[in-house]
Design a protein around this motif. Structure first.
Motif, PDB file in Angstrom:
ATOM      1  N   TYR A   1       2.053  -5.085   4.512  1.00  0.00           N
ATOM      2  CA  TYR A   1       2.048  -6.451   5.051  1.00  0.00           C
ATOM      3  C   TYR A   1       0.641  -6.823   5.524  1.00  0.00           C
ATOM      4  O   TYR A   1       0.463  -7.513   6.515  1.00  0.00           O
ATOM      5  CB  TYR A   1       3.071  -6.613   6.182  1.00  0.00           C
ATOM      6  CG  TYR A   1       4.493  -6.663   5.676  1.00  0.00           C
ATOM      7  CD1 TYR A   1       5.024  -7.816   5.147  1.00  0.00           C
ATOM      8  CD2 TYR A   1       5.296  -5.527   5.710  1.00  0.00           C
ATOM      9  CE1 TYR A   1       6.327  -7.853   4.671  1.00  0.00           C
ATOM     10  CE2 TYR A   1       6.598  -5.547   5.235  1.00  0.00           C
ATOM     11  CZ  TYR A   1       7.105  -6.726   4.718  1.00  0.00           C
ATOM     12  OH  TYR A   1       8.390  -6.756   4.236  1.00  0.00           O
ATOM     13  N   GLY A   2      -0.369  -6.346   4.797  1.00  0.00           N
ATOM     14  CA  GLY A   2      -1.767  -6.555   5.164  1.00  0.00           C
ATOM     15  C   GLY A   2      -2.273  -7.949   4.888  1.00  0.00           C
ATOM     16  O   GLY A   2      -3.330  -8.344   5.390  1.00  0.00           O
ATOM     17  N   PHE A   3      -1.551  -8.713   4.088  1.00  0.00           N
ATOM     18  CA  PHE A   3      -1.930 -10.098   3.796  1.00  0.00           C
ATOM     19  C   PHE A   3      -0.690 -10.841   3.313  1.00  0.00           C
ATOM     20  O   PHE A   3       0.333 -10.233   3.004  1.00  0.00           O
ATOM     21  CB  PHE A   3      -3.057 -10.157   2.752  1.00  0.00           C
ATOM     22  CG  PHE A   3      -2.696  -9.561   1.417  1.00  0.00           C
ATOM     23  CD1 PHE A   3      -2.270 -10.365   0.370  1.00  0.00           C
ATOM     24  CD2 PHE A   3      -2.789  -8.194   1.189  1.00  0.00           C
ATOM     25  CE1 PHE A   3      -1.947  -9.822  -0.863  1.00  0.00           C
ATOM     26  CE2 PHE A   3      -2.475  -7.639  -0.037  1.00  0.00           C
ATOM     27  CZ  PHE A   3      -2.050  -8.459  -1.067  1.00  0.00           C
ATOM     28  N   PHE A   4      -0.782 -12.153   3.285  1.00  0.00           N
ATOM     29  CA  PHE A   4       0.321 -13.005   2.863  1.00  0.00           C
ATOM     30  C   PHE A   4      -0.202 -14.090   1.939  1.00  0.00           C
ATOM     31  O   PHE A   4      -1.391 -14.402   1.942  1.00  0.00           O
ATOM     32  CB  PHE A   4       0.998 -13.655   4.085  1.00  0.00           C
ATOM     33  CG  PHE A   4       1.523 -12.657   5.071  1.00  0.00           C
ATOM     34  CD1 PHE A   4       2.667 -11.947   4.807  1.00  0.00           C
ATOM     35  CD2 PHE A   4       0.853 -12.422   6.259  1.00  0.00           C
ATOM     36  CE1 PHE A   4       3.154 -11.010   5.722  1.00  0.00           C
ATOM     37  CE2 PHE A   4       1.322 -11.494   7.180  1.00  0.00           C
ATOM     38  CZ  PHE A   4       2.482 -10.789   6.903  1.00  0.00           C
TER      39      PHE A   4
ATOM     40  N   PHE B   1      -6.824 -12.705  -2.000  1.00  0.00           N
ATOM     41  CA  PHE B   1      -6.014 -12.241  -0.880  1.00  0.00           C
ATOM     42  C   PHE B   1      -5.948 -10.722  -0.935  1.00  0.00           C
ATOM     43  O   PHE B   1      -5.809 -10.139  -2.004  1.00  0.00           O
ATOM     44  CB  PHE B   1      -4.595 -12.824  -0.951  1.00  0.00           C
ATOM     45  CG  PHE B   1      -4.570 -14.317  -0.961  1.00  0.00           C
ATOM     46  CD1 PHE B   1      -4.524 -15.031   0.227  1.00  0.00           C
ATOM     47  CD2 PHE B   1      -4.634 -15.018  -2.158  1.00  0.00           C
ATOM     48  CE1 PHE B   1      -4.516 -16.412   0.222  1.00  0.00           C
ATOM     49  CE2 PHE B   1      -4.623 -16.399  -2.176  1.00  0.00           C
ATOM     50  CZ  PHE B   1      -4.571 -17.095  -0.988  1.00  0.00           C
ATOM     51  N   GLY B   2      -6.031 -10.075   0.222  1.00  0.00           N
ATOM     52  CA  GLY B   2      -5.963  -8.627   0.267  1.00  0.00           C
ATOM     53  C   GLY B   2      -7.258  -7.989  -0.184  1.00  0.00           C
ATOM     54  O   GLY B   2      -8.346  -8.536   0.017  1.00  0.00           O
ATOM     55  N   MET B   3      -7.133  -6.836  -0.831  1.00  0.00           N
ATOM     56  CA  MET B   3      -8.289  -6.098  -1.318  1.00  0.00           C
ATOM     57  C   MET B   3      -9.041  -6.939  -2.357  1.00  0.00           C
ATOM     58  O   MET B   3      -8.433  -7.672  -3.138  1.00  0.00           O
ATOM     59  CB  MET B   3      -7.811  -4.795  -1.957  1.00  0.00           C
ATOM     60  CG  MET B   3      -8.908  -3.881  -2.429  1.00  0.00           C
ATOM     61  SD  MET B   3      -8.237  -2.325  -3.090  1.00  0.00           S
ATOM     62  CE  MET B   3      -7.908  -2.817  -4.776  1.00  0.00           C
ATOM     63  N   GLU B   4     -10.352  -6.826  -2.373  1.00  0.00           N
ATOM     64  CA  GLU B   4     -11.156  -7.562  -3.345  1.00  0.00           C
ATOM     65  C   GLU B   4     -10.945  -6.967  -4.736  1.00  0.00           C
ATOM     66  O   GLU B   4     -11.137  -5.772  -4.947  1.00  0.00           O
ATOM     67  CB  GLU B   4     -12.632  -7.496  -2.967  1.00  0.00           C
ATOM     68  CG  GLU B   4     -13.499  -8.383  -3.828  1.00  0.00           C
ATOM     69  CD  GLU B   4     -14.940  -8.399  -3.364  1.00  0.00           C
ATOM     70  OE1 GLU B   4     -15.818  -8.385  -4.242  1.00  0.00           O
ATOM     71  OE2 GLU B   4     -15.187  -8.422  -2.143  1.00  0.00           O
ATOM     72  N   ILE B   5     -10.494  -7.809  -5.660  1.00  0.00           N
ATOM     73  CA  ILE B   5     -10.271  -7.383  -7.044  1.00  0.00           C
ATOM     74  C   ILE B   5     -10.914  -8.403  -7.976  1.00  0.00           C
ATOM     75  O   ILE B   5     -11.375  -9.457  -7.529  1.00  0.00           O
ATOM     76  CB  ILE B   5      -8.766  -7.229  -7.372  1.00  0.00           C
ATOM     77  CG1 ILE B   5      -8.036  -8.576  -7.273  1.00  0.00           C
ATOM     78  CG2 ILE B   5      -8.116  -6.204  -6.467  1.00  0.00           C
ATOM     79  CD1 ILE B   5      -6.618  -8.549  -7.829  1.00  0.00           C
TER      80      ILE B   5
END
Length: 169
Positions: free
Chosen positions: A106-109, A42-46
């Motif tokens: 709030y870019g992802f949940f 979720f969100g930025m790729e890590i």
């Protein structure tokens, strides 16, 4: 020619011996890194490389003062997720410590039913949360009116602003 060959063999032997002197901790870290773990991202790729354990991260949190911020990647176990849209989650860090995680811009949940282990990447900080904000989060968590009304004091909290999350499958 013999001297060059003997010198080369000697150097190779020293190099081979050096690699055998790994500590048990190094061996455990290599084993952990070599295991393939399935994650939902979720969100930025890590990735999960170099993520601090909950215990090690709490050592850093204990040194922070209100207003301090440090970049971090850590592991934790989900204890609660916003029941309205997944806009925050709480992580159990052991020893009755908990970290409140929100998501950058709030870019992802997170899924409303998210549970289990996560790796979060972002910024760790501590803050004093106001009564109004605590009541808002209690409402998001589906707490009763009595439980919400019982919140009458601000609270010092460990916080994390995540730009990426991995949820272990």
């Amino acid at each position: 020619m013999k001297k060059i060959l003997l010198s080369t063999l000697f150097c190779l032997a020293l190099f081979a011996c050096k690699n055998d002197a790994k500590t048990t901790e190094d061996q455990v870290d290599e084993t952990t890194q070599n295991e393939e773990i399935a994650y939902a991202s979720f969100g930025m790729e890590i990735n999960d490389a170099d993520a601090l354990s909950a215990e090690r991260m709490m050592v850093h949190y204990k040194d922070l003062k209100a207003g301090d911020t440090i970049p971090a990647k850590m592991r934790g176990t989900i204890t609660d997720v916003c029941s309205k849209k997944g806009c925050w989650m709480k992580l159990d860090m052991g020893n009755e410590d908990e970290v409140f995680v929100r998501f950058k811009d709030y870019g992802f949940f997170m899924p409303l039913n998210a549970e289990g282990e996560v790796v979060v990447n972002g910024k760790a900080f501590v803050t004093e949360t106001t009564v109004d904000e605590l009541r808002h989060y209690a409402e998001d968590a589906g707490k009763s009116e009595e439980e919400i009304a019982a919140i009458t004091e601000s609270k010092f909290e460990y916080r994390f602003l995540a730009d990426g999350v991995l949820l272990k499958q």
